[in-house]
Design a protein around this motif. Sequence first.
Motif, PDB file in Angstrom:
ATOM      1  N   SER A   1      -3.951  13.288 -70.911  1.00 20.19           N
ATOM      2  CA  SER A   1      -3.077  13.474 -72.073  1.00 20.19           C
ATOM      3  C   SER A   1      -3.522  14.665 -72.900  1.00 20.19           C
ATOM      4  CB  SER A   1      -3.067  12.205 -72.937  1.00 20.19           C
ATOM      5  OG  SER A   1      -2.641  11.093 -72.198  1.00 20.19           O
TER       6      SER A   1
ATOM      7  N   SER B   1      -2.656  17.915 -71.014  1.00 15.00           N
ATOM      8  CA  SER B   1      -1.208  18.157 -70.995  1.00 15.00           C
ATOM      9  C   SER B   1      -0.709  18.572 -72.378  1.00 15.00           C
ATOM     10  CB  SER B   1      -0.472  16.898 -70.536  1.00 15.00           C
ATOM     11  OG  SER B   1      -0.912  16.491 -69.259  1.00 15.00           O
ATOM     12  N   PHE B   2      -1.172  17.879 -73.403  1.00 15.58           N
ATOM     13  CA  PHE B   2      -0.690  18.149 -74.757  1.00 15.58           C
ATOM     14  C   PHE B   2      -1.128  19.534 -75.234  1.00 15.58           C
ATOM     15  CE2 PHE B   2      -0.974  17.589 -79.456  1.00 15.58           C
ATOM     16  CZ  PHE B   2       0.373  17.338 -79.689  1.00 15.58           C
TER      17      PHE B   2
ATOM     18  N   ALA C   1      -2.250  22.096 -73.376  1.00 23.33           N
ATOM     19  CA  ALA C   1      -1.910  23.211 -72.486  1.00 23.33           C
ATOM     20  C   ALA C   1      -0.405  23.413 -72.339  1.00 23.33           C
ATOM     21  CB  ALA C   1      -2.523  22.983 -71.102  1.00 23.33           C
ATOM     22  N   VAL C   2       0.394  22.407 -72.713  1.00 21.20           N
ATOM     23  CA  VAL C   2       1.843  22.517 -72.540  1.00 21.20           C
ATOM     24  C   VAL C   2       2.573  22.450 -73.881  1.00 21.20           C
ATOM     25  CG1 VAL C   2       3.895  21.514 -71.459  1.00 21.20           C
ATOM     26  CG2 VAL C   2       1.701  21.504 -70.232  1.00 21.20           C
ATOM     27  N   ALA C   3       2.398  21.339 -74.606  1.00 25.22           N
ATOM     28  CA  ALA C   3       3.166  21.131 -75.843  1.00 25.22           C
ATOM     29  C   ALA C   3       2.776  22.125 -76.937  1.00 25.22           C
ATOM     30  CB  ALA C   3       2.967  19.696 -76.327  1.00 25.22           C
TER      31      ALA C   3
ATOM     32  N   PRO D   1       1.154  25.197 -76.746  1.00 29.43           N
ATOM     33  CA  PRO D   1       1.611  26.572 -76.487  1.00 29.43           C
ATOM     34  C   PRO D   1       3.129  26.744 -76.605  1.00 29.43           C
ATOM     35  CG  PRO D   1      -0.040  25.946 -74.879  1.00 29.43           C
ATOM     36  CD  PRO D   1       0.305  24.711 -75.640  1.00 29.43           C
ATOM     37  N   PHE D   2       3.881  25.682 -76.273  1.00 27.42           N
ATOM     38  CA  PHE D   2       5.340  25.752 -76.430  1.00 27.42           C
ATOM     39  C   PHE D   2       5.715  25.968 -77.898  1.00 27.42           C
ATOM     40  CE2 PHE D   2       9.353  23.613 -77.408  1.00 27.42           C
ATOM     41  CZ  PHE D   2      10.216  24.309 -76.588  1.00 27.42           C
TER      42      PHE D   2
ATOM     43  N   GLN E   1       4.898  29.588 -78.951  1.00 29.54           N
ATOM     44  CA  GLN E   1       5.891  30.557 -78.488  1.00 29.54           C
ATOM     45  C   GLN E   1       7.219  30.389 -79.206  1.00 29.54           C
ATOM     46  OE1 GLN E   1       5.314  29.663 -74.160  1.00 29.54           O
ATOM     47  NE2 GLN E   1       5.045  31.881 -73.950  1.00 29.54           N
TER      48      GLN E   1
ATOM     49  N   HIS F   1       2.192  34.275 -72.348  1.00 22.89           N
ATOM     50  CA  HIS F   1       1.723  32.929 -72.693  1.00 22.89           C
ATOM     51  C   HIS F   1       0.514  33.041 -73.632  1.00 22.89           C
ATOM     52  CE1 HIS F   1       0.086  28.862 -72.182  1.00 22.89           C
ATOM     53  NE2 HIS F   1       1.311  28.529 -71.768  1.00 22.89           N
TER      54      HIS F   1
END
Length: 578
Positions: A311, A314-315, A317-319, A321-322, A325, A333
């Motif tokens: 978790s 994922s949080f 490295a994905v949420a 940075p989203f 951006q 990125h």
Amino acid sequence: MTGKSSSTAATISKTPFVTGERVVVAVVVSRVLFSLPLSLISHGFSLFLLCLSAFLVEIRAESSPFLLSRFSPRLGASSGILLGAVTLPAVMMSKLVQLTRAISVHEAEQDELAHVTMQYWAASASCCAILIYLSVIMSQSKKAESSSSSSVWLTRVSLTGTVLYGAACFVSLSMISHTGLNTSLKVLWMLFHGIAAVKLIRHLLCTFPSCASIGEALLVTSGLVLYFGDFLACTIAKIFEKLIPVDLVSISYGIRRTETGIIVQGLLLGLLLFPMVFRFVLHIYESSLQKRDGRQRNCSDAAKSVLFFVSLLSFMAVAVPFWMQFVHDFHQHPILWVLTFVFSEPLKRLSLCIYWVLLIVVSVSRFYNISRSSKVERILLRKYYHLMAVLMFLPALVLQPKFLDLAFGAALAVFLALEIIRIWRIQPLGEPLHQFMNAFTDHRDSELLIVSHFSLLLGCALPIWMSSGFNDRALSPFAGILSLGIGDTMASMVGHKYGVLRWSKTGKKTVEGTAAGITSVMAVCFVLVPVLASMGYILSQGWWSLLVAVTATGMLEAYTAQLDNAFIPLVFYSLLCL
């Protein structure tokens, strides 16, 4: 109420009307107010009202044990309400004074002044709402209801100050708004900060009992609400910009944000929000187990660890940075941007990283062995880390200030992640981390929450972060390093070894230690100023003003029972900006 709480309440109830801490706070606030230009008079009036209200609330709180029994603040410390309520607004006020000078010489834009104005009112609104909440809590006490007319008088004065504060806030916000709707939205935004601050301080004091005084919790709460509010405003403004092209972008305070600032904000806020995300993931996993087996089942330690790290990865490295951006136009990125930034000057920045790692490994291993086998007092052992902070951050601030901004954010993110792992006892790191961190705790830490390492790092980082943009006071970014790494360390070491004359009968701080701290900071400034001048820094601060700032900060360190790592750098920074 427990025996310890009763004894603490008895001690607090005997607190004199005039204390050293209150006198120093009055001097600091007076120094800020007398530095204000005419354009900031309404702001200064509101700061005076906030200071007066906090003073009255603190007197009420320390004359009654009801607040202690309700929240269980840290034992052995005064309430600290006055200091906690005025510190962050005073910092924002000093920034306003600095920006007013910048606008007068055309070095800053009105949008930046409006941004800091909104931050000032958001911080002061948070503190004001908490003071109102504390007054209401104390008024619910049966003793408060049946007490003499003094409590009624204090309540009336506090309410009058609150009404006048609201009027000053409305006048100031209307002056930086274009329409009545814009003013109304900004007033609602301030109310949102106040409500959020009340909710958050209740959560902090109830979730982490005996971990902080009320003043410390007040400072942390107002800072977090301000930081989260900025994050939320930035996100809302970006949504409106993409969907509805109307004049609501002013909520974002109208300044251009740097890539480093966005990355640091995303990292820290992401980790602060992650425990809620992990609770949700854990709840879903346990619910799925219950549906499959038909009975209540708790997650095993191994499964909990796997869920945690998956978790977290994922949080972050994905949420996160989203979001970065979304609110900022990165050309790549954010993780790639960080790598590009680091390797843009590989020799200097990688060498600095290697220097930091070697210094940390050698120092921590050495100090940990000393803490296990030696009789060196914890307070002195911890001051070695303050000296280590000077060795780490002072050269970097002079040579690589932009890289240090990012490095501070990364270090705080690592500390936050490790503290979450320690609190949740996530295998296999949770228990070893807990045992290791306990070797460096003191009376201000607890088994539940260890804050010393956070406060030291934040104390050094905040003045540097707040000095971004226009800065005509070259020493202000060094406020945390000088006050904690030099002044606080020398005061503790000299006071412990040579101190004889104590500032108070109950305190441990000595006159000799305070004198050593003030003298050492001034001596380092005498050396640092020519170095900065040779590197092209703007040097416009007089030595008399510097002496006042150093002396006031040294006296605050001598008298306060609050977490000095949190308050002293901010107060010193505030005075240096004037």
